[in-house]
Each structure stands twice: as C-alpha cells, then as structure tokens.
Design a protein around this motif. Structure first.
Motif, mmCIF file in Angstrom:
data_model
loop_
_atom_site.group_PDB
_atom_site.id
_atom_site.type_symbol
_atom_site.label_atom_id
_atom_site.label_comp_id
_atom_site.label_asym_id
_atom_site.label_seq_id
_atom_site.Cartn_x
_atom_site.Cartn_y
_atom_site.Cartn_z
ATOM 1 N N GLY A 187 0.817 -1.205 0.000
ATOM 2 C CA GLY A 187 0.000 0.000 0.000
ATOM 3 C C GLY A 187 0.849 1.252 0.000
ATOM 4 O O GLY A 187 0.524 2.250 -0.668
ATOM 5 N N GLU A 188 1.947 1.223 0.744
ATOM 6 C CA GLU A 188 2.874 2.358 0.763
ATOM 7 C C GLU A 188 3.483 2.578 -0.624
ATOM 8 O O GLU A 188 3.592 3.719 -1.099
ATOM 9 C CB GLU A 188 3.961 2.116 1.803
ATOM 10 C CG GLU A 188 3.430 2.131 3.237
ATOM 11 C CD GLU A 188 4.442 1.635 4.250
ATOM 12 O OE1 GLU A 188 5.522 1.162 3.818
ATOM 13 O OE2 GLU A 188 4.160 1.710 5.461
ATOM 14 N N GLU A 247 -5.426 -3.604 4.945
ATOM 15 C CA GLU A 247 -4.000 -3.504 5.282
ATOM 16 C C GLU A 247 -3.285 -2.593 4.286
ATOM 17 O O GLU A 247 -2.472 -1.744 4.674
ATOM 18 C CB GLU A 247 -3.356 -4.894 5.282
ATOM 19 C CG GLU A 247 -3.806 -5.816 6.398
ATOM 20 C CD GLU A 247 -3.097 -5.518 7.701
ATOM 21 O OE1 GLU A 247 -2.005 -4.919 7.670
ATOM 22 O OE2 GLU A 247 -3.641 -5.892 8.757
ATOM 23 N N MET A 248 -3.557 -2.772 3.014
ATOM 24 C CA MET A 248 -2.904 -1.934 2.009
ATOM 25 C C MET A 248 -3.401 -0.494 2.087
ATOM 26 O O MET A 248 -2.628 0.441 1.875
ATOM 27 C CB MET A 248 -3.134 -2.518 0.612
ATOM 28 C CG MET A 248 -2.511 -3.892 0.413
ATOM 29 S SD MET A 248 -2.525 -4.474 -1.301
ATOM 30 C CE MET A 248 -4.293 -4.576 -1.636
ATOM 31 N N ALA A 249 -4.693 -0.323 2.401
ATOM 32 C CA ALA A 249 -5.226 1.035 2.557
ATOM 33 C C ALA A 249 -4.504 1.765 3.682
ATOM 34 O O ALA A 249 -4.157 2.946 3.552
ATOM 35 C CB ALA A 249 -6.729 0.969 2.837
ATOM 36 N N ILE A 250 -4.249 1.071 4.787
ATOM 37 C CA ILE A 250 -3.539 1.677 5.916
ATOM 38 C C ILE A 250 -2.094 1.988 5.529
ATOM 39 O O ILE A 250 -1.524 3.004 5.951
ATOM 40 C CB ILE A 250 -3.625 0.756 7.143
ATOM 41 C CG1 ILE A 250 -5.072 0.734 7.658
ATOM 42 C CG2 ILE A 250 -2.669 1.211 8.244
ATOM 43 C CD1 ILE A 250 -5.368 -0.341 8.658
ATOM 44 N N ASN A 292 -0.159 5.604 5.749
ATOM 45 C CA ASN A 292 1.175 5.781 6.327
ATOM 46 C C ASN A 292 2.066 6.620 5.410
ATOM 47 O O ASN A 292 2.758 7.545 5.865
ATOM 48 C CB ASN A 292 1.841 4.432 6.581
ATOM 49 C CG ASN A 292 1.171 3.645 7.691
ATOM 50 O OD1 ASN A 292 0.373 4.194 8.453
ATOM 51 N ND2 ASN A 292 1.480 2.358 7.781
ATOM 52 N N TYR A 293 2.050 6.292 4.123
ATOM 53 C CA TYR A 293 2.909 7.012 3.189
ATOM 54 C C TYR A 293 2.424 8.453 3.000
ATOM 55 O O TYR A 293 3.226 9.404 3.042
ATOM 56 C CB TYR A 293 2.957 6.296 1.842
ATOM 57 C CG TYR A 293 3.856 6.991 0.851
ATOM 58 C CD1 TYR A 293 5.217 6.723 0.825
ATOM 59 C CD2 TYR A 293 3.355 7.956 -0.041
ATOM 60 C CE1 TYR A 293 6.064 7.387 -0.064
ATOM 61 C CE2 TYR A 293 4.188 8.617 -0.926
ATOM 62 C CZ TYR A 293 5.544 8.325 -0.929
ATOM 63 O OH TYR A 293 6.385 8.988 -1.806
ATOM 64 N N LEU A 294 1.125 8.629 2.803
ATOM 65 C CA LEU A 294 0.589 9.956 2.518
ATOM 66 C C LEU A 294 0.758 10.911 3.691
ATOM 67 O O LEU A 294 0.866 12.134 3.500
ATOM 68 C CB LEU A 294 -0.882 9.847 2.121
ATOM 69 C CG LEU A 294 -1.156 9.141 0.787
ATOM 70 C CD1 LEU A 294 -2.650 8.887 0.602
ATOM 71 C CD2 LEU A 294 -0.599 9.946 -0.386
ATOM 72 N N ARG A 304 -3.443 14.695 1.108
ATOM 73 C CA ARG A 304 -4.313 14.327 2.208
ATOM 74 C C ARG A 304 -5.360 13.307 1.762
ATOM 75 O O ARG A 304 -5.961 13.437 0.689
ATOM 76 C CB ARG A 304 -5.017 15.563 2.781
ATOM 77 C CG ARG A 304 -4.050 16.577 3.379
ATOM 78 C CD ARG A 304 -3.418 16.055 4.670
ATOM 79 N NE ARG A 304 -2.341 16.947 5.119
ATOM 80 C CZ ARG A 304 -1.060 16.686 4.944
ATOM 81 N NH1 ARG A 304 -0.680 15.584 4.318
ATOM 82 N NH2 ARG A 304 -0.137 17.531 5.391
ATOM 83 N N VAL A 305 -5.575 12.310 2.661
ATOM 84 C CA VAL A 305 -6.626 11.317 2.419
ATOM 85 C C VAL A 305 -7.980 12.014 2.522
ATOM 86 O O VAL A 305 -8.247 12.767 3.455
ATOM 87 C CB VAL A 305 -6.541 10.168 3.443
ATOM 88 C CG1 VAL A 305 -7.727 9.207 3.270
ATOM 89 C CG2 VAL A 305 -5.220 9.432 3.323
#
Length: 321
Positions: free
Chosen positions: A215-216, A238-241, A245-247, A253-254
């Motif tokens: 995801g990162e 998990e990938m969304a989280i 983390n990266y953003l 911004r999410v």
C-alpha cells in the motif's frame, strides 16, 4: 485405511507382534520385524497419530490451514472457529506449511478448514476421495466431502467501485492482491466489470500483495502520477492503511487529494482518521459458519455451501468531488 490388523493377517502374526515391530520393540526378532515393516510398506500403511482413539478414529481436533498469520485479519476469523468448535466439544489447531498437510491423511485431525492458497486443490480432492471432510474458504470445489463458505467478494468490490463513482471520481486506481488469491481475484474481476460499465473513467491497476508495504508503494506511485483528485480501491484494509502511512509524510491528504476505500473493516480501520471507507463482513461469523459446516459433514448431517454477505461502510476517506 489400512490398519495393523490387516498387516497382522497378511504376516500371519498377532496384532501385538505388529505393534511391537512398528514401534521398534526388541520383543520381536529382527527377521520378523523386517517382514512386518515390508508388508506395512507394501500396503501403504500410515501410522495413526490419534492412537488414543484408534477404534473410532476420532481426535476431536480440527485443523485450520492458513497461508500465513500476518496482519490484523485472522484474529476474529479464528475466534469464530474456536467458539463454534468449543461449543461442540472440539479443539482447533492452526496449521501452515507443507509438512502440516500430513495431519489429514495421518488422521491427526478429524477435518480441515482451508484458507491457504498454497494448498493445491488436487491434493484436497485426493484427501476428500479418501473420505476426509473439508471446508474451503478460498476456492470453489465440488465434492461430496467438501463444502464452500465463501465471501461475496464480487458484491463487495462492486459496492466499493460504485461508491467512488457516485462520489464523482473519474480517475480510479485499484491496488490488487497477491497472485493466486481467490478473494483478490474475485474482487479484481468485479472491479474491472464495474469500471467497464463507465467508459469515461480513467482506470489503472497497481500490483499489491495484501500487506501494508505494498500500500505504501502504491501511494508513492500515485503521488508521482498525481494530476488531480483520485479514487483508490485497495483490495484489503491492510494496504489502505499502508497508503495512509505514506501519505501522512507528504502534502497529499486522504479524503482531499487521494480518496481511499478498503475491504475487510479490520479494527484499525475504525480508528484511523479520516475514518476509512471499507467493505464490511463478519470475520467471526465466517469462521463460525465454516466450523458448523465441517461439523455437519463429520456427523453426516445435511450441509449446504454458504456465502457470507458484505455491506458498505462509508467514511470520510472518500468525499464528493
């Protein structure tokens, strides 16, 4: 299944003599032991690890076979299995890796629940042909001794992509899952079909593997390619989280620049800010239903295949544009 009684009959010796020979006891001569071991090999004898209950060939233990134990997903699933099995006098062991496959043919367990893409379907069919009872959560197999308890992955993925489209997104990414994963492939297929009904969309896939790190990496690629607000469907939370983390280390911004929806509604998804939009189902129910179906098979009761329903959980990670 060949028993020591069959070996004794062919060797012309007592059952106790066969038992001594198979266990390397000095109570039998070397010549007799060699003869018995040769017959055992000829008959494809498999030692019964459930020796405490040889007569009934039951251990009251169920094996749950998982690809791995990483991530936040498996806890609730296993809790559901434990609850349903414990209420019926059974215990659960969690298995992973090739060596654990022998637990079924050696009858160290009474039956198996499979969520392990590395477990070949051909091997499962072979065990089912021998009478072993199996429930699969990650594939479609038709056999009298196998039942399927599957997620409604396609309905969930359709909900997710439609949610992004309804919010006005015309540039959509999908972060995929591991190759060979039934759930990931079902979700991806439905996402493609949904996007295909809207030819005006700009659509792109980024390879993922259900882990935060992928995801990162996906977020990094999206930032490099950024030309305006984008909607992203991650095939699991998990990938969304990982994207969050990266953003968080960038100016993006999410819910403003990158709008994200996941799948699984793991516990962490309920607490991160902005709240992650996701596809929800009960992992606990999935595990409980799988266990109930397996017990029905073991007790020769009617057991039907079942599909676990999903719902959309809205969140501020996806906003109207």
């Amino acid at each position: 299944m060949v028993s020591i009684k069959d070996i004794a009959k062919k060797a012309g010796v007592s059952i106790s003599t066969v038992s001594y020979a198979l266990n390397g006891s000095p109570k039998v001569t070397e010549e007799t032991a060699e003869k018995i071991l040769a017959i055992a090999k000829e008959l494809n004898y498999v030692p019964n690890a459930a020796a405490r209950s040889l007569k009934k060939r039951e251990t009251n233990i169920i094996g749950a076979f998982l690809t791995d134990y990483s991530g936040a997903f498996y806890g609730q699933l296993l809790e559901g299995m434990l609850q349903a099995l414990g209420d019926n006098g059974y215990e659960l062991i969690v298995c992973s890796g090739k060596q654990s496959h022998r637990f079924l043919p050696e009858r160290m367990i009474d039956g198996a629940i499979i969520l392990d893409q590395t477990f070949p379907s051909e091997e499962l069919i072979r065990y089912a042909d021998r009478g072993h009872k199996i429930v699969v959560l990650d594939r479609e197999l038709n056999h009298p001794n196998i039942r399927q308890v599957l997620l409604d992955n396609q309905a969930g993925a359709t909900l997710a992509v439609d949610y992004l489209i309804d919010k006005g997104h015309n540039r959509i990414y999908v972060v995929t899952g591991p190759e060979g994963s039934y759930d990931a492939n079902q979700r991806l297929e439905a996402a493609r079909q949904t996007v295909g009904r809207h030819p005006h969309l700009i659509y792109k896939e980024i390879r993922g593997d259900f882990r935060k790190s992928s995801g990162e990496r996906a977020a990094e690629q999206i930032v490099k390619e950024y030309q305006g607000p984008v909607g992203v469907f991650c095939l699991n939370d998990e990938m969304a989280i990982g994207m969050y983390n990266y953003l968080s280390q960038t100016e993006y911004r999410v819910g403003e620049h990158v709008h994200i929806i996941g799948f699984d509604n793991i516990e962490l998804a309920r607490y991160i800010q902005p709240r992650l939009a996701t596809v929800d189902f009960s992992e606990r129910k999935w595990g409980a239903v799988a266990s109930e179906k397996l017990l029905q098979l073991l007790h020769n009761e009617p057991a039907e295949n079942e599909r676990i329903s999903v719902t959309l959980i809205e969140g501020n990670s996806v906003r109207k544009i």
